[in-house]
Design a protein around this motif. Structure first.
Motif, PDB file in Angstrom:
ATOM      1  N   GLY A  36       0.854  -1.174   0.000  1.00 46.69           N
ATOM      2  CA  GLY A  36       0.000   0.000   0.000  1.00 46.69           C
ATOM      3  C   GLY A  36       0.889   1.222   0.000  1.00 46.69           C
ATOM      4  O   GLY A  36       2.056   1.156   0.410  1.00 46.69           O
ATOM      5  N   ILE A 204      -3.453  -6.289   0.068  1.00 47.37           N
ATOM      6  CA  ILE A 204      -3.527  -4.917  -0.427  1.00 47.37           C
ATOM      7  C   ILE A 204      -4.224  -4.069   0.633  1.00 47.37           C
ATOM      8  O   ILE A 204      -5.350  -4.369   1.041  1.00 47.37           O
ATOM      9  CB  ILE A 204      -4.298  -4.851  -1.750  1.00 47.37           C
ATOM     10  N   PHE A 288      -2.736  -3.151  -9.115  1.00 46.85           N
ATOM     11  CA  PHE A 288      -2.916  -2.501  -7.825  1.00 46.85           C
ATOM     12  C   PHE A 288      -3.733  -1.218  -7.955  1.00 46.85           C
ATOM     13  O   PHE A 288      -4.656  -0.967  -7.182  1.00 46.85           O
ATOM     14  CB  PHE A 288      -1.536  -2.202  -7.252  1.00 46.85           C
ATOM     15  N   TYR A 291      -7.373  -2.001  -8.304  1.00 46.15           N
ATOM     16  CA  TYR A 291      -8.013  -2.327  -7.030  1.00 46.15           C
ATOM     17  C   TYR A 291      -8.351  -1.055  -6.256  1.00 46.15           C
ATOM     18  O   TYR A 291      -9.418  -0.940  -5.657  1.00 46.15           O
ATOM     19  CB  TYR A 291      -7.089  -3.196  -6.181  1.00 46.15           C
TER      20      TYR A 291
END
Length: 299
Positions: A36, A204, A288, A291
């Motif tokens: 993250g 994540i 990523f 998402y």
């Protein structure tokens, strides 16, 4: 037994949320990525796991031990590298490492042999005083302290930050060697390319919440394809096909992510006048960002 197990873990600073309902399980012998951007809650989670700060709610266990009640026992089993390291400024690296070994009750000869092995692996001059060290060398000392007592679990917060590319590769090689000996690695990072190459699974994190936990292979390959389309006329046009994400046009080419039946995509692309099509697994960065934009939902 899980190496790390949390259930509904929360940490609030007054009304400000550090982490919210973090629930995950990391198996022994796993290399687990915790990813993250800065501010997502990675360091807060790690500090809570190590009992540096107390959870507001929820539970967490490390190697079967409660992180609050059994924190002293846990610290003997864990090697920890913080994102930012600080040392007594006038000590030599050798003295600092020997001092650190004393906290784990290491026999002097064993400690010196281990220090020599780690110093050689990371090309570290142990005669230097800590206040003279560069950022990269300070980080290498921190890595050596984490590995010094041969822990069962390594918890590493942004471990490659400050290291040059060659030393980053060396660090990952050493961690893989440790993992082959059975050491569990919990690897926090915002550098997704290294997580993609190194970890078995990944969580994540966004705004203190775990959006998803996935196998790396599934996250990259099973969900998405990176597609490049080259138009014969030299002019890219928008393509309206279900499953296409993130179209980008440039110099007669169309780059996009696609999720779905690739055969269906090829059939529909055949309706256009094309000079070529290429498919590859997408970088984890692309997946990523998808998402994040979808709030954890795929599609």
């Amino acid at each position: 037994m899980a190496a790390i197990e949390t259930a509904g873990l929360k940490k609030y600073y007054g009304k400000s949320c550090g982490i919210e309902d973090v629930t995950l399980a990391v198996g022994e012998g796993e290399i687990f990525g915790f990813i993250g951007p800065n501010g997502a809650g990675k360091s807060t989670t790690i500090r809570t796991l190590l009992n540096f700060i107390f959870p507001t709610a929820g539970e967490a266990r490390i190697l079967g031990h409660d992180v609050v009640r059994d924190s002293e026992r846990i610290r003997s089993l864990v090697g920890y590298l913080p994102a930012e390291v600080g040392y007594y400024e006038d000590m030599t690296v050798k003295a600092l490492l020997e001092y650190s070994a004393g906290f784990y009750g290491m026999e002097r000869g064993t400690a010196r042999r281990r220090i020599g092995e780690l110093a050689e692996a990371f090309e570290l001059d142990t005669s230097r005083r800590t206040h003279t060290l560069s950022t990269g060398n300070r980080k290498k000392v921190g890595v050596c302290i984490a590995l010094l007592h041969s822990p069962r679990l390594l918890i590493l917060d942004e471990p490659t930050s400050g290291l040059d590319p060659l030393m980053q590769m060396r660090l990952l090689e050493v961690l893989q060697e440790e993992n082959r000996r059975g050491v569990t690695v919990f690897f926090s990072s915002h550098v997704l390319s290294e997580v993609q190459k190194f970890c078995h699974r990944v969580a994540i994190l966004k705004e203190g919440r775990v959006l998803r936990i996935e196998e790396i292979s599934a996250l990259r390959a099973g969900l998405f394809q990176k597609v490049r389309v080259v138009f014969a006329g030299g002019q890219a046009v928008p393509v309206d096909i279900p499953g296409i994400i993130h179209q980008r046009h440039e110099s007669g080419m169309l780059d996009m992510l696609f999720r779905g039946d690739i055969n269906d995509l090829i059939r529909k692309l055949a309706q256009y006048d094309l000079a070529g099509v290429s498919l590859e697994e997408p970088p984890l960065e692309d997946v990523f960002m998808h998402y994040y934009e979808k709030g954890g939902e795929v599609g």
